[in-house]
Design an enzyme around this catalytic site. Structure first.
Site, PDB file in Angstrom:
ATOM      1  CE  LYS A  10       3.890  16.107   7.683  1.00  0.00           C
ATOM      2  NZ  LYS A  10       4.293  16.378   6.314  1.00  0.00           N
ATOM      3  CG  MET A  94      -7.014  22.934   6.132  1.00  0.00           C
ATOM      4  SD  MET A  94      -8.767  22.845   5.992  1.00  0.00           S
ATOM      5  CE  MET A  94      -9.200  24.562   5.945  1.00  0.00           C
ATOM      6  N   GLY A  97       1.160  20.271   3.594  1.00  0.00           N
ATOM      7  CA  GLY A  97       2.322  19.435   3.905  1.00  0.00           C
ATOM      8  C   GLY A  97       2.756  19.543   5.356  1.00  0.00           C
ATOM      9  N   GLY A  99       0.684  18.410   7.834  1.00  0.00           N
ATOM     10  CA  GLY A  99       0.062  17.283   8.538  1.00  0.00           C
ATOM     11  C   GLY A  99      -1.053  17.680   9.486  1.00  0.00           C
ATOM     12  N   GLY A 101      -4.380  17.831   9.343  1.00  0.00           N
ATOM     13  CA  GLY A 101      -5.519  16.915   9.460  1.00  0.00           C
ATOM     14  C   GLY A 101      -5.115  15.638  10.196  1.00  0.00           C
ATOM     15  CG  ASP A 135       1.850  12.493   7.381  1.00  0.00           C
ATOM     16  OD1 ASP A 135       2.850  11.784   7.190  1.00  0.00           O
ATOM     17  OD2 ASP A 135       1.733  13.649   6.957  1.00  0.00           O
TER      18      ASP A 135
HETATM   19  C1  LIG Z   1       3.841  12.977   2.034  1.00  0.00           C
HETATM   20  C2  LIG Z   1       3.623  13.057   3.503  1.00  0.00           C
HETATM   21  C3  LIG Z   1       4.983  13.046   4.215  1.00  0.00           C
HETATM   22  O1  LIG Z   1       4.858  13.344   5.554  1.00  0.00           O
HETATM   23  O2  LIG Z   1       3.037  14.266   3.959  1.00  0.00           O
HETATM   24  P1  LIG Z   1       1.955  15.359   3.497  1.00  0.00           P
HETATM   25  O3  LIG Z   1       2.507  16.224   2.418  1.00  0.00           O
HETATM   26  O4  LIG Z   1       0.687  14.685   3.054  1.00  0.00           O
HETATM   27  O5  LIG Z   1       1.699  16.134   4.761  1.00  0.00           O
HETATM   28  C4  LIG Z   1       2.815  11.864   4.023  1.00  0.00           C
HETATM   29  O6  LIG Z   1       3.498  10.647   3.938  1.00  0.00           O
HETATM   30  C5  LIG Z   1       1.446  11.683   3.454  1.00  0.00           C
HETATM   31  O7  LIG Z   1       0.656  11.170   4.487  1.00  0.00           O
HETATM   32  P2  LIG Z   1      -0.935  11.374   4.495  1.00  0.00           P
HETATM   33  O8  LIG Z   1      -1.297  12.778   4.117  1.00  0.00           O
HETATM   34  O9  LIG Z   1      -1.455  10.842   5.808  1.00  0.00           O
HETATM   35  O10 LIG Z   1      -1.300  10.441   3.305  1.00  0.00           O
HETATM   36  P3  LIG Z   1      -2.559   9.493   3.087  1.00  0.00           P
HETATM   37  O11 LIG Z   1      -3.805  10.264   3.397  1.00  0.00           O
HETATM   38  O12 LIG Z   1      -2.316   8.173   3.749  1.00  0.00           O
HETATM   39  O13 LIG Z   1      -2.433   9.278   1.497  1.00  0.00           O
HETATM   40  C6  LIG Z   1      -2.786  10.251   0.535  1.00  0.00           C
HETATM   41  C7  LIG Z   1      -2.395   9.706  -0.828  1.00  0.00           C
HETATM   42  O14 LIG Z   1      -0.986   9.859  -0.984  1.00  0.00           O
HETATM   43  C8  LIG Z   1      -0.390   8.684  -1.543  1.00  0.00           C
HETATM   44  N1  LIG Z   1       0.667   8.206  -0.637  1.00  0.00           N
HETATM   45  C9  LIG Z   1       0.705   8.618   0.659  1.00  0.00           C
HETATM   46  C10 LIG Z   1       1.734   8.204   1.484  1.00  0.00           C
HETATM   47  C11 LIG Z   1       2.712   7.332   0.953  1.00  0.00           C
HETATM   48  N2  LIG Z   1       3.715   6.877   1.711  1.00  0.00           N
HETATM   49  N3  LIG Z   1       2.651   6.912  -0.335  1.00  0.00           N
HETATM   50  C12 LIG Z   1       1.638   7.360  -1.144  1.00  0.00           C
HETATM   51  O15 LIG Z   1       1.608   6.997  -2.305  1.00  0.00           O
HETATM   52  C13 LIG Z   1      -1.492   7.701  -1.769  1.00  0.00           C
HETATM   53  O16 LIG Z   1      -1.837   7.810  -3.124  1.00  0.00           O
HETATM   54  C14 LIG Z   1      -2.673   8.216  -0.989  1.00  0.00           C
HETATM   55  O17 LIG Z   1      -3.850   8.021  -1.680  1.00  0.00           O
HETATM   56  N1  LIG Z   2      -9.266  18.105  10.542  1.00  0.00           N
HETATM   57  C1  LIG Z   2      -8.820  18.399   9.315  1.00  0.00           C
HETATM   58  N2  LIG Z   2      -7.996  19.438   9.115  1.00  0.00           N
HETATM   59  C2  LIG Z   2      -7.532  19.704   7.874  1.00  0.00           C
HETATM   60  N3  LIG Z   2      -7.859  19.041   6.773  1.00  0.00           N
HETATM   61  C3  LIG Z   2      -8.671  17.989   6.904  1.00  0.00           C
HETATM   62  C4  LIG Z   2      -9.185  17.625   8.170  1.00  0.00           C
HETATM   63  N4  LIG Z   2      -9.944  16.552   7.996  1.00  0.00           N
HETATM   64  C5  LIG Z   2      -9.911  16.258   6.682  1.00  0.00           C
HETATM   65  N5  LIG Z   2      -9.164  17.117   6.012  1.00  0.00           N
HETATM   66  C6  LIG Z   2      -8.877  17.071   4.548  1.00  0.00           C
HETATM   67  O1  LIG Z   2      -7.531  16.640   4.388  1.00  0.00           O
HETATM   68  C7  LIG Z   2      -6.852  17.432   3.405  1.00  0.00           C
HETATM   69  C8  LIG Z   2      -5.336  17.504   3.737  1.00  0.00           C
HETATM   70  O2  LIG Z   2      -5.200  18.084   4.977  1.00  0.00           O
HETATM   71  P1  LIG Z   2      -3.863  18.462   5.751  1.00  0.00           P
HETATM   72  O3  LIG Z   2      -3.580  17.443   6.774  1.00  0.00           O
HETATM   73  O4  LIG Z   2      -4.045  19.846   6.244  1.00  0.00           O
HETATM   74  O5  LIG Z   2      -2.770  18.477   4.630  1.00  0.00           O
HETATM   75  P2  LIG Z   2      -1.346  17.795   4.450  1.00  0.00           P
HETATM   76  O6  LIG Z   2      -1.584  16.286   4.514  1.00  0.00           O
HETATM   77  O7  LIG Z   2      -0.861  18.261   3.127  1.00  0.00           O
HETATM   78  O8  LIG Z   2      -0.492  18.276   5.547  1.00  0.00           O
HETATM   79  C9  LIG Z   2      -7.556  18.777   3.428  1.00  0.00           C
HETATM   80  O9  LIG Z   2      -7.541  19.405   2.184  1.00  0.00           O
HETATM   81  C10 LIG Z   2      -8.980  18.423   3.840  1.00  0.00           C
HETATM   82  O10 LIG Z   2      -9.801  18.214   2.705  1.00  0.00           O
END
Ligand SMILES: C[C@@](CO)(OP(=O)(O)O)[C@H](O)COP(=O)(O)OP(=O)(O)OC[C@H]1O[C@@H](n2ccc(N)nc2=O)[C@H](O)[C@@H]1O
Ligand SMILES: Nc1ncnc2c1ncn2[C@@H]1O[C@H](COP(=O)(O)OP(=O)(O)O)[C@@H](O)[C@H]1O
Length: 283
Positions: A10, A94, A97, A99, A101, A135
């Site tokens: 995403k 990984m 950002g 998504g 995992g 996410d």
């Molecule tokens: C910021 C976003 C935007 O799409 O993307 P990514 O950069 O991770 O892909 C997401 O909301 C990330 O979602 P996700 O990666 O599933 O987050 P989680 O594992 O639930 O949370 C990781 C950590 O981020 C913080 N967290 C996450 C989501 C949110 N709305 N508020 C938060 O404060 C929390 O501290 C949590 O401990």
């Molecule tokens: N199946 C998976 N693929 C990627 N990362 C994973 C997975 N399962 C657990 N993780 C952990 O989740 C972290 C964040 O993964 P990812 O979803 O790729 O990043 P983001 O949330 O930034 O998009 C990784 O650094 C890894 O330690």
């Protein structure tokens, strides 16, 4: 029974942080754009009662993999003898950002629901998925969507299906570290979707990430030579829209050595849905 399913990436076309909840999580307003590029998961049923997982990247083989954790969440719904062998072809960077995992987890929920014939609804799978990460629900629903709350309140949105160049600088950014940083902007006013669609899109995490990770700022500067660009999620990946694949390819050809990149099309519906329908007709 065996089959394979996609787990797509995403982009957050915009990401606004509108406040912090008592549990530390943040309320967001974000536009999730599904892409047609990602990982691939292979499913094989057996009667061992065990879940086994192997990955093209061996560093992901452990039981903390979100795929394994998603499978564990579904196990109580299946007969004791239901087992599976899962294999992950990891294509997405990984912690970028994108998504990856979370998408792997969502595809696992759909795949095992099918493999073990559990009959759970998409809504039930999304609720289970939310326990794994904020996410996960959007990937379970598998549509480009506007999200509120921590990302679980979703409204499908249809957008023009554009070509994107996605560039990931070689640095790892922890989502938790960005969200807990004192300088993060957390006070963007909540807006209605119609107004959000009219504005210039922005990512509230971007200024902080550019400051903490100069390589992200440099990558954005490089990409800006070709097209307006932004960061997705909490980084490190950045993206830009291009009018066609050839112009995206032209930019990709001069990618700095400090980055990886790929070209993908934005899609309103994840290819996961078509693949799930194919497994129906093949089984
Ligand atoms: C910021 C976003 C935007 O799409 O993307 P990514 O950069 O991770 O892909 C997401 O909301 C990330 O979602 P996700 O990666 O599933 O987050 P989680 O594992 O639930 O949370 C990781 C950590 O981020 C913080 N967290 C996450 C989501 C949110 N709305 N508020 C938060 O404060 C929390 O501290 C949590 O401990
Ligand atoms: N199946 C998976 N693929 C990627 N990362 C994973 C997975 N399962 C657990 N993780 C952990 O989740 C972290 C964040 O993964 P990812 O979803 O790729 O990043 P983001 O949330 O930034 O998009 C990784 O650094 C890894 O330690």
């Amino acid at each position: 029974m065996s089959f394979s399913l996609p787990a797509v990436a995403k982009l957050n076309l915009f990401l606004h942080i509108t406040g912090r909840r008592a549990d530390g999580y943040h309320n967001l307003q974000t536009l999730f754009q599904m892409l047609d590029f990602g990982d691939r998961l292979h499913f094989k049923a057996d009667n061992s009662g065990e879940i086994t997982l192997s990955c093209s990247d061996p560093s992901l083989n452990g039981s903390d993999n979100l795929i394994y954790r998603a499978a564990q969440l579904l196990k109580p719904f299946a007969p004791a003898a239901a087992g599976c062998q899962l294999y992950l072809e990891k294509n997405l960077p990984m912690g970028g950002g994108l998504g990856g995992g979370s998408s792997d987890a969502a595809t696992t929920l759909h795949g095992l629901n099918k493999l073990w014939q559990l009959g759970l609804s998409t809504q039930q799978l999304a609720e289970l998925g939310l326990r794994l990460g904020a996410d996960v629900p959007v990937f379970v629903h598998g549509t480009t969507a506007f999200a509120e709350g921590v990302g679980e309140r979703l409204q499908a949105v249809k957008l023009p299906e554009k070509i994107y160049l996605v560039v990931t600088p070689h640095c790892h950014i922890s989502t938790a570290a960005i969200f807990s940083h004192p300088q993060l902007k957390r006070d963007t006013p909540t807006m209605v979707l119609a107004d959000l669609m009219q504005r210039n899109w922005q990512n509230d995490c971007q200024p902080l990430v550019e400051q903490l990770y100069p390589i992200v700022a440099m990558t954005l500067q490089w990409l800006l030579e070709y097209s307006p660009c932004r960061m997705t999620g909490t980084g490190a990946s950045v993206f830009a829209e291009f009018p066609d694949a050839a112009s995206a390819q032209h930019a990709l050809a001069s990618l700095p050595a400090s980055c990886n990149g790929f070209i993908a099309r934005g899609v309103n519906q994840s290819p996961l849905w078509a693949a799930l329908t194919d497994t129906d007709s093949n089984s």
